[in-house]
Design an enzyme around this catalytic site. Structure first.
Site, short mmCIF file in Angstrom:
data_model
loop_
_atom_site.label_atom_id
_atom_site.label_comp_id
_atom_site.label_asym_id
_atom_site.label_seq_id
_atom_site.Cartn_x
_atom_site.Cartn_y
_atom_site.Cartn_z
N SER B 11 0.85 -1.19 0.00
CA SER B 11 0.00 0.00 0.00
C SER B 11 0.89 1.24 0.00
O SER B 11 1.65 1.43 -0.94
CB SER B 11 -0.95 -0.13 1.19
OG SER B 11 -1.37 1.07 1.66
N HIS B 38 -2.58 -0.53 -3.33
CA HIS B 38 -3.79 0.24 -3.03
C HIS B 38 -3.73 1.56 -3.77
O HIS B 38 -3.06 2.49 -3.34
CB HIS B 38 -3.91 0.49 -1.52
CG HIS B 38 -4.24 -0.75 -0.76
ND1 HIS B 38 -4.02 -0.88 0.57
CD2 HIS B 38 -4.79 -1.93 -1.15
CE1 HIS B 38 -4.41 -2.09 0.98
NE2 HIS B 38 -4.87 -2.74 -0.05
N ASP B 131 -4.23 -4.88 5.59
CA ASP B 131 -4.67 -5.75 4.50
C ASP B 131 -3.54 -6.70 4.11
O ASP B 131 -2.37 -6.32 4.13
CB ASP B 131 -5.09 -4.87 3.30
CG ASP B 131 -5.77 -5.67 2.21
OD1 ASP B 131 -6.32 -6.75 2.51
OD2 ASP B 131 -5.75 -5.22 1.04
#
Lengths: 327, 194
Positions: B11, B38, B131
């Site tokens: 991310s 992301h 995540d």
């Protein structure tokens, strides 16, 4: 521990589960992309504290309410108003001007889920002064989603997000004008529902749907496997008038299907295709046309078609009745 | 044992990390790579152009029903989950965000673990949320190999830390060491099979 065996067993279990759902309840998910289906089954398992897919099969056969929950899991799809604002802007600028010429516009929103795109479309049509001569057919296989779509009541937080999309999509009004806000929800202006028909239709099993000028089916086909995608493209091709528009999700394409030649690419990035006059060769004509399930649904379609025609007629009569000097 | 795929999740700071990781991989690298970064939903194709300029692999957004191929770095398109099917094709979904993310690393990793089992390497790089840790756990449970970027040297440590807390990872390495480890694993696995 042999991981191979484990996974093969799981695939077998998923296959049996989908067979059971089809045999017992008539919902056919067998041609859906498996990875997402698996995720949803696992979700239901963790919610219900179930360890094995085989147990899910047992539960869904004997417990209708459990099946309803599972069906709910299968049907969840997140949609929003004016998702991909660029697409709606393109619709307004490129497609709608062509529609101005038509006396009547028939639009099919296939797999409409909870209705957000149906209302987005209605708002757009109204702003371009096309709504009065349009009829929107919104269909989904899931009754629960369709009920939400008909009600048109959405979470107020989502509405705020949609407002930003609406502006980006080139909206010309104040977005809040289309809603009546309550404490934490907002109800869509019911007059937007005037020329809408909601009905149950399963893309995986049911047949063609009238001569449409636009078919909107966005982010539905990604859930199908290639074979079912192709079948549905055939369905759309049969349901679309020559010169009609097919609108897909930003990551979907008709190019990999056998109907690719029947469409011209209007706007590549926005996935707006236009049906051309090339002859259509339908991939698999049924060997036994009589008494097939398709044949049975055909009858249903005819009835539905007649119903739609009557509704159109009704609408036309109504609009004649409301002409100045007639009332 | 031969590796058939590599999946990467990252991310914040991820773009640089992916560039570093893939910079020295040859254009015909024998194992396909799929990555979730992301990205903001309005990310344009510039990112793909940029990555293609800097690495030799063919970089592209994964398309629905596209076959997974070697020599490619497939990126999950913004605002869609990316999954892998048994027939080694990608599928996309617009299911709800997972860990507030769409695409979600967990979604890619879990489906990839199901398909590739022990024949996969899962890599978690820099990031500022959690995540990917459950997905990495699934890869480990199915016999795959797990690598996490060293949280002490990663640009953002939260994602690597979350993964390490969730999974007994095989290797914790600085970003510069990961490519070599991957090459070594591939080489070793090839020697075993031949």
């Amino acid at each position: 521990m042999d991981y191979y065996d484990d996974n093969d067993n799981e695939n077998l279990e998923v296959m049996l589960l989908l067979e059971a759902v089809n045999a017992k309840y008539g919902y056919d998910f067998r041609s859906y992309a498996r990875a997402s289906i698996k995720r949803r089954i696992r979700h239901r398992m963790s919610v219900s504290g179930i360890k094995k897919i085989t147990e899910v099969i047992e539960r869904l056969i004997y417990d209708k309410s459990f099946f309803t929950d599972l069906l709910g899991d299968f049907s969840i799809s997140t949609t929003e108003m004016f998702r991909d604002p660029g697409f709606f802007q393109a619709l307004r600028k490129t497609v709608f001007p062509v529609l101005q010429r038509l006396p009547f516009i028939k639009i099919w929103v296939a797999g409409c889920s909870t209705g957000e795109e149906v209302y987005s479309l209605a708002i757009l049509l109204r702003e371009e002064k096309l709504y009065e001569k349009s009829m929107i057919y919104a269909t989904d296989y899931c009754n629960k989603s369709l009920t939400t779509a008909k009600e048109g009541i959405y979470n107020i937080k989502s509405i705020k997000k949609y407002a930003a999309n609406y502006i980006q999509a080139g909206g010309i009004q104040s977005f809040s004008d289309y809603f009546k806000a309550e404490a934490d929800s907002a109800a869509i202006d019911p007059s937007l529902r005037q020329n809408m028909v909601f009905s149950i239709h399963n893309l995986a099993a049911d047949g063609v749907f009238g001569e449409m000028n636009i078919i909107l089916c966005r982010n539905v086909l990604i859930y199908f496997n290639r074979e079912l995608q192709n079948k549905v493209f055939g369905l759309f091709t049969q349901s679309l008038e020559e010169g009609g528009y097919l609108c897909l999700g930003s990551k979907e394409t008709i190019r990999l299907s056998t109907y690719s030649d029947n469409y011209d690419e209007m706007l590549r990035d926005e996935k707006i295709y236009r049906r051309n006059s090339a002859p259509v060769s339908y991939s698999k004509p049924s060997a036994h046309p009589v008494a097939t399930p398709e044949f049975v649904t055909k009858g249903g379609e005819l009835i539905r078609d007649v119903k739609a025609k009557m509704e159109e007629l009704d609408y036309l009569l109504n609009s004649v009745g409301s002409l100045p000097g007639q009332s | 044992m031969k590796y058939e795929a590599i999946v990467i999740g990252t991310s914040a700071g991820g773009l640089d990390a992916v560039k570093t990781l893939c910079a020295h991989l040859p254009a015909d690298f024998s194992v396909p790579i799929a990555a979730v970064l992301h990205l903001h939903r309005n990310t344009k194709d510039d990112l793909i152009t940029l990555l293609n300029r800097e690495i030799r692999l063919t970089v592209k957004y994964a398309e629905d029903k596209e076959q997974i191929q070697k020599g490619c770095l497939f990126i999950a398109p913004p605002d869609y989950h990316l999954l892998i099917e048994d027939d080694r094709t990608f599928s996309l979904s617009v299911d709800e965000p997972v860990n507030y993310s769409r695409p979600s690393i967990d979604v890619l990793f879990e489906s990839a673990a199901d398909v590739f089992r022990e024949h996969i390497i899962g890599i978690i790089l820099t990031g500022a949320n959690k995540d990917g840790s459950l997905g990495l756990r699934r890869i480990k449970e199915r016999g795959g190999t797990t690598i996490v970027e060293n949280p002490r040297t990663a640009q953002y440590s939260e994602m690597p830390l979350a993964a390490i807390a969730e999974v007994e990872v095989d290797y914790i390495l600085d970003i510069n060491e990961i490519t070599n480890k991957v090459m070594e694993l591939l080489l070793r696995s090839k020697c075993k099979t031949s």
